[in-house]
Enzyme design. Structure first.
Site, PDB file in Angstrom:
ATOM      1  N   PRO A   2       0.828  -1.207   0.000  1.00 15.72           N
ATOM      2  CA  PRO A   2       0.000   0.000   0.000  1.00 15.72           C
ATOM      3  C   PRO A   2       0.861   1.256   0.000  1.00 15.72           C
ATOM      4  O   PRO A   2       1.858   1.326   0.702  1.00 15.72           O
ATOM      5  CB  PRO A   2      -0.818  -0.117   1.288  1.00 15.72           C
ATOM      6  CG  PRO A   2      -0.165  -1.151   2.112  1.00 15.72           C
ATOM      7  CD  PRO A   2       0.656  -2.010   1.209  1.00 15.72           C
ATOM      8  N   GLU A   3       0.485   2.214  -0.811  1.00 23.17           N
ATOM      9  CA  GLU A   3       1.188   3.493  -0.833  1.00 23.17           C
ATOM     10  C   GLU A   3       0.322   4.539  -0.118  1.00 23.17           C
ATOM     11  O   GLU A   3      -0.768   4.245   0.362  1.00 23.17           O
ATOM     12  CB  GLU A   3       1.497   3.894  -2.273  1.00 23.17           C
ATOM     13  CG  GLU A   3       2.481   2.910  -2.919  1.00 23.17           C
ATOM     14  CD  GLU A   3       3.482   3.574  -3.840  1.00 23.17           C
ATOM     15  OE1 GLU A   3       3.832   4.744  -3.608  1.00 23.17           O
ATOM     16  OE2 GLU A   3       3.917   2.928  -4.792  1.00 23.17           O
ATOM     17  N   HIS A  93      -6.001 -15.391   8.345  1.00 25.71           N
ATOM     18  CA  HIS A  93      -4.918 -14.417   8.457  1.00 25.71           C
ATOM     19  C   HIS A  93      -5.191 -13.366   9.531  1.00 25.71           C
ATOM     20  O   HIS A  93      -4.579 -12.306   9.535  1.00 25.71           O
ATOM     21  CB  HIS A  93      -4.662 -13.759   7.106  1.00 25.71           C
ATOM     22  CG  HIS A  93      -4.377 -14.754   6.019  1.00 25.71           C
ATOM     23  ND1 HIS A  93      -3.350 -15.668   6.108  1.00 25.71           N
ATOM     24  CD2 HIS A  93      -5.005 -15.005   4.841  1.00 25.71           C
ATOM     25  CE1 HIS A  93      -3.355 -16.436   5.021  1.00 25.71           C
ATOM     26  NE2 HIS A  93      -4.344 -16.054   4.250  1.00 25.71           N
ATOM     27  N   ARG A 112       0.818 -11.893   5.002  1.00 23.37           N
ATOM     28  CA  ARG A 112       2.268 -12.127   5.031  1.00 23.37           C
ATOM     29  C   ARG A 112       2.906 -11.722   6.358  1.00 23.37           C
ATOM     30  O   ARG A 112       4.080 -12.011   6.590  1.00 23.37           O
ATOM     31  CB  ARG A 112       2.905 -11.399   3.849  1.00 23.37           C
ATOM     32  CG  ARG A 112       2.349 -11.951   2.522  1.00 23.37           C
ATOM     33  CD  ARG A 112       2.798 -11.143   1.329  1.00 23.37           C
ATOM     34  NE  ARG A 112       4.208 -11.346   1.023  1.00 23.37           N
ATOM     35  CZ  ARG A 112       4.826 -10.814  -0.020  1.00 23.37           C
ATOM     36  NH1 ARG A 112       4.152 -10.048  -0.848  1.00 23.37           N
ATOM     37  NH2 ARG A 112       6.093 -11.032  -0.232  1.00 23.37           N
ATOM     38  N   LYS A 158      21.513  17.501  -3.130  1.00 26.69           N
ATOM     39  CA  LYS A 158      21.722  16.049  -3.166  1.00 26.69           C
ATOM     40  C   LYS A 158      22.378  15.634  -4.490  1.00 26.69           C
ATOM     41  O   LYS A 158      21.776  15.767  -5.548  1.00 26.69           O
ATOM     42  CB  LYS A 158      20.383  15.318  -3.012  1.00 26.69           C
ATOM     43  CG  LYS A 158      19.650  15.639  -1.722  1.00 26.69           C
ATOM     44  CD  LYS A 158      20.257  14.918  -0.536  1.00 26.69           C
ATOM     45  CE  LYS A 158      19.385  15.103   0.700  1.00 26.69           C
ATOM     46  NZ  LYS A 158      19.949  14.427   1.877  1.00 26.69           N
TER      47      LYS A 158
END
Ligand SMILES: [Zn+2]
Length: 284
Positions: A2-3, A93, A112, A158
């Protein structure tokens, strides 16, 4: 995985249903899901019992429930974590089960088990109250206090690839691999260009593109806000259909028609248009 937009969808869903509710029961079904809580499952359970949820928060991909004792329940969704309200369709789960004082079940389901729950103190950093484990993260582009100009200034210093910097959560948080590629495509920049080689205008446009693409994704996730069943499908991602770059290798660029390419970057894939986003020349 998920973002930010997916995590924000979950936060909004939770906010609508759990704020002002107290936790009346907690059961940890799998110790791995609370491994980040160093004091152990019994401590987590004891501290959550009777606690009232007074708010929700998010920074980058981190989500938390603020509790009335000044601590926060930090939720890591990991790769496949889900916060479910109501009945759990498949208990195989189920990692942590809680009950709210209105009788609603609040469950953490994670196939997971990379994700989990932990309790942490709230600290004030740079004018915002955040859980201590989140304090090192920079503000994300959807944060109302995100300071675009100061991030541009940081990026200008950077001397490494701009995509690497976009993914660095201490520079700007919440941008993962998918939305980095989408923002770079919109800003017509190749991710391998050095951040320090880009102008302030280019960097500003890239940050704006990051915010826009994630806001749009968030808008598409809006239908699930009213649902009692708060769900994140970390495997497929339900914003996939609207992506312009990510996953489009071999397909025509939606802007110029050139064939989109994929290349390896930081053990992941980068998708880009070779014409709109030319690769930097290799300097020696
Ligand atoms: Zn193109």
């Amino acid at each position: 995985m998920p973002e930010l937009p997916e995590v924000e969808v979950v936060r909004r869903g939770l906010d609508a249903h759990v704020v002002d509710k107290a936790i009346t029961a907690v059961r940890v079904h799998h110790p791995r899901a609370v491994r980040r809580h160093e004091a152990g499952p019994a401590d987590l359970t004891a501290r959550l019992l009777g606690a009232r949820i007074v708010g929700t928060g998010r920074r980058g991909k981190y989500l938390w429930l603020t509790l009335d004792d000044g601590s926060a329940l930090v939720v890591h969704l990991g790769m496949s974590g889900q916060m479910l309200l109501g009945d759990v369709p498949n208990e195989n789960h189920l990692r942590i089960a809680a009950l709210l004082d209105d009788g609603t079940a609040l469950s953490f389901v994670d196939q997971r088990t990379f994700g989990g729950w932990m309790l942490a103190d709230i600290v004030t950093v740079d004018g915002s109250d955040v859980p201590a484990p989140v304090a090192h993260l920079a503000r994300d582009p959807l944060d109302p206090q995100f300071n675009r100009d100061s991030v541009v200034t940081v990026l200008r210093r950077k001397h490494s690839e701009i995509k690497r910097q976009l993914l660095d959560q201490t520079v700007v948080s919440g941008i993962g691999n998918i939305y980095a590629d989408e923002a770079l495509w919109r800003a017509r920049l190749h991710g391998g260009r050095l951040a320090s080689s880009l102008s302030r205008r280019q960097l500003g446009e890239l940050l704006d593109a990051s915010a826009t693409v994630m806001s749009e994704a968030l808008g598409q996730g809006g239908t699930s806000f009213d649902s009692l069943y708060v769900n994140v499908n970390g495997e497929s991602g339900y914003f996939e259909r609207s992506l312009d770059a990510y996953g489009r290798e071999g397909e025509p660029c939606r802007r110029c028609g050139a064939v989109m390419r994929r290349e390896k970057f930081m053990n992941r894939s980068s998708y880009y248009c070779p014409k709109c986003q030319p690769r930097p020349r290799v300097r020696r």
